[in-house]
Design a protein around this motif. Sequence first.
Motif, PDB file in Angstrom:
ATOM      1  N   LEU A 164      -3.185  11.078  -4.591  1.00  0.00           N
ATOM      2  CA  LEU A 164      -4.127  10.100  -4.051  1.00  0.00           C
ATOM      3  C   LEU A 164      -5.079  10.774  -3.069  1.00  0.00           C
ATOM      4  N   ASP A 165      -6.350  10.782  -3.417  1.00  0.00           N
ATOM      5  CA  ASP A 165      -7.343  11.463  -2.590  1.00  0.00           C
ATOM      6  C   ASP A 165      -8.433  10.489  -2.176  1.00  0.00           C
ATOM      7  N   GLU A 166      -8.018   9.382  -1.630  1.00  0.00           N
ATOM      8  CA  GLU A 166      -8.971   8.395  -1.164  1.00  0.00           C
ATOM      9  C   GLU A 166      -8.352   7.582  -0.039  1.00  0.00           C
ATOM     10  N   LYS A 167      -9.193   6.831   0.659  1.00  0.00           N
ATOM     11  CA  LYS A 167      -8.713   6.073   1.798  1.00  0.00           C
ATOM     12  C   LYS A 167      -7.890   4.866   1.345  1.00  0.00           C
ATOM     13  N   VAL A 168      -6.923   4.506   2.179  1.00  0.00           N
ATOM     14  CA  VAL A 168      -6.136   3.294   1.956  1.00  0.00           C
ATOM     15  C   VAL A 168      -6.630   2.260   2.957  1.00  0.00           C
ATOM     16  N   THR A 169      -7.099   1.133   2.456  1.00  0.00           N
ATOM     17  CA  THR A 169      -7.742   0.124   3.303  1.00  0.00           C
ATOM     18  C   THR A 169      -6.827  -1.061   3.581  1.00  0.00           C
ATOM     19  N   LYS A 188       0.824  -1.209   0.000  1.00  0.00           N
ATOM     20  CA  LYS A 188       0.000   0.000   0.000  1.00  0.00           C
ATOM     21  C   LYS A 188       0.864   1.267   0.000  1.00  0.00           C
ATOM     22  N   LYS A 189       2.027   1.214   0.625  1.00  0.00           N
ATOM     23  CA  LYS A 189       2.923   2.380   0.631  1.00  0.00           C
ATOM     24  C   LYS A 189       3.305   2.787  -0.788  1.00  0.00           C
ATOM     25  N   ARG A 190       3.386   1.821  -1.670  1.00  0.00           N
ATOM     26  CA  ARG A 190       3.852   2.089  -3.024  1.00  0.00           C
ATOM     27  C   ARG A 190       2.808   2.786  -3.898  1.00  0.00           C
ATOM     28  N   ILE A 191       1.554   2.800  -3.455  1.00  0.00           N
ATOM     29  CA  ILE A 191       0.530   3.458  -4.272  1.00  0.00           C
ATOM     30  C   ILE A 191       0.195   4.851  -3.749  1.00  0.00           C
ATOM     31  N   ILE A 192       0.770   5.210  -2.608  1.00  0.00           N
ATOM     32  CA  ILE A 192       0.492   6.513  -2.027  1.00  0.00           C
ATOM     33  C   ILE A 192       1.224   7.601  -2.804  1.00  0.00           C
TER      34      ILE A 192
END
Length: 333
Positions: free
Chosen positions: A297-302, A289-293
């Motif tokens: 990015l304007d949405e929640k990371v689940t 998930k760190k790699r897509i931040i």
Amino acid sequence: MPSLLVAAIDFGTTFSGYAFSLLHEYKKDPLKISTTTWTAGSRNLVSLKTSTCVLFDPTEKFHSFGYEAEERYSNLALEDKHLDWYYFRRFKMMLYNKMDLTRKTLIEDDKGKKMEAIKVFSTAIGYLKDQMLINCKKQMTGIEESDIMWVLTVPAIWDDKSKQFMREAAEMVGICRDKLLIALEPEAASLYCRHLPIHKDSDSSSFGAFKSGEKYMVVDAGDITVHEVKDNGSLKELHKANGGDWGGTKVDTLFTSLLADIVGKDVMETFSSENKYDFLDLLRDFETKKRIISPELDEKVTFNIPVSLSETFCEKNPGSNIKDVTSKSKHKT
């Protein structure tokens, strides 16, 4: 006489890997560099480097490195057969300002079991060296180790004793002293950036490398360096390379601390100790998930919370559940 090949080993805190450059290709294009890709067994994590993990069996014999070590140790933990094994993860920074560092210095594994640090480090370097040679020989037949100049990168913040320790660890696995160069990570990054076509000319739309007299700074989380391009194309150091212990492991530590703050420190300690497979899988999910931040990015990371973490919480807090405590947490947005 220049070496036919330069091979670099990046022994990272979180991830490690290697790259090499053949002399005839370098003369044509300095950015022509060969690497390899590593794939994790779960989470479909693919990267140019593999996890800095080393696994030894109960007799202290080397078993595996990187994602393979993670997978094997996780599977052993599933069957509760991991207790006698030695699993070292993200151990590089133990050398940071360790004043009493010697060849006999011991390092603790995941469960607190000790082994000589020099053995752990040299084993990791030896594995990366062997993998590089295998990959290289696929591209260039007849290459001998005497044709290779090795580069081993270290953080700028390390002292001379730590750098010497790494040199000796490399020599233990067959890298000759006169064929080994210890390079500072930020300086190596700066030399690479020197050749990147990232400078835009004011009088055109073309991009080119930095010109004589121009200055630039390279910031790589924990390391910072500032250089100026000289008339002959070499670089002048404007400020001594420096930085701090601010790498990716700091982010990971804060993530686990956040979870501990929500569910309780005792819950996290029990969960990470008794449910090793799920704990390692959670950390790998976090890494993915760190790699897509990104700033866009304007949405929640689940994240999916392992069932075993929820069960551990309930055991420690009868009558409560992890969903309720999460919704009441001060970290709730």
